[in-house]
Design an enzyme around this catalytic site. Structure first.
Site: not given
Length: 305
Positions: A138, A156, A294
């Site tokens: 995204q 996107h 992450c």
């Protein structure tokens, strides 16, 4: 068929939502909690022949990229959904271009973090074993590409592509600044004044005989996602045997439905996030959830065997 990004991503009411569920069994909430057993996940990864990685703003945030979401997520006095709309561009293209100019320039000081790098390296080592890895993101910042990811679907759009409103030409543009009138503009502080750049001095198409006004080639709130890109994403999700959800809030549709759809057909889904999301409860007993940055969890999860 249109797939829209609603202006309020948590209040979905457009016509074609139901069509997105036709590809998989019904999505249900479950009381089975996803596992946090890294060794068990690693076994699934070892067995996988087709891995899909879904990434969102959380991955880029760990590289210091502004997300313009949540508390403090402002550029000047605006949030992204105030400016990332066709209506805002029509009303004040100078202001919107200042916003995107700032975002483009900021990326000059940002680099892929260990999560981006681990995902790209995973693609490389799995490719050597004749296995497939695809990243569906995204994000619009190109950090996956800069890390070395090759199989990439940008839902996107891309911050460094433009689209001409006159001739429709789409092309890569990494000029800094993108036009001379924007040089030194786009300061993010709340008291910064708009530059009010005349339309004729904003980025223009360079195709011979055109000269039309350019806009960022990104998907704005209220616009449809590119059907070609979305169809490719659905195909990868239909075919994968393991899915990762990395740094995404799972509230922006239609991407928020991807992981639950995959889990509904019995495929293991592993979520890597700082905290649980609406998707977490839909991963089922064969799913995984790993809490933490992450940049710490992904390199451990995806290291070669």
């Amino acid at each position: 068929m249109l797939y829209l990004i609603p202006k309020c991503a948590t209040n979905i009411s457009w016509k074609n939502t139901s069509a997105l569920f036709k590809r998989s069994p019904s999505i249900k909430m479950t009381n089975n909690r996803p596992s946090s057993d890294m060794a068990a996940f690693r076994e699934k990864l070892k067995e996988s022949k087709h891995l899909v990685v879904l990434t969102g703003a959380g991955v880029s945030a760990e590289s210091g990229v502004p997300t313009f979401r949540g508390a403090g997520g402002y550029w000047r006095t605006y949030q992204a959904m105030d400016l990332a709309t066709p209506e805002a561009f029509h009303s004040n293209p100078s202001l919107v271009w200042e916003f995107y100019h700032y975002r483009r320039e900021v990326m000059g000081s940002k680099n892929p973090n260990p999560a981006h790098q681990a995902i790209a390296q995973c693609e490389q080592w799995m490719k050597k074993e004749n296995k497939r890895v695809v990243v569906i993101t995204q994000n619009i910042d190109e950090l996956h590409t800069r890390a070395g990811t090759q199989n990439l679907l940008e839902l996107h759009g891309n911050l460094f592509k433009t689209r001409c409103l006159k001739c429709g030409n789409i092309e890569v543009n990494r000029d800094s600044p993108i036009c001379e009138a924007l040089r030194g503009k786009g300061a993010p502080e709340p008291d910064s004044k708009g530059a009010n750049i005349p339309r004729e001095n904003l980025p223009r198409c360079k195709k011979p005989g055109c000269g039309g006004l350019l806009r960022p080639h990104v998907i704005w709130f209220g616009e449809s996602l590119e059907e070609r890109v979305l169809d490719a994403a659905f195909q990868e999700l239909d075919d994968c045997d393991l899915c990762l959800v990395v740094g995404t809030s799972s509230i922006v549709y239609p991407a928020a439905m991807f992981a639950p759809q995959v889990a509904a057909r019995g495929v293991p889904v592993a979520e890597f996030n700082l905290e649980t999301t609406p998707a977490t409860q839909q991963l089922g007993g064969h799913g995984f959830f790993f809490s933490g940055p992450c940049g710490s969890t992904i390199p451990e999860a995806l290291k070669p065997f």
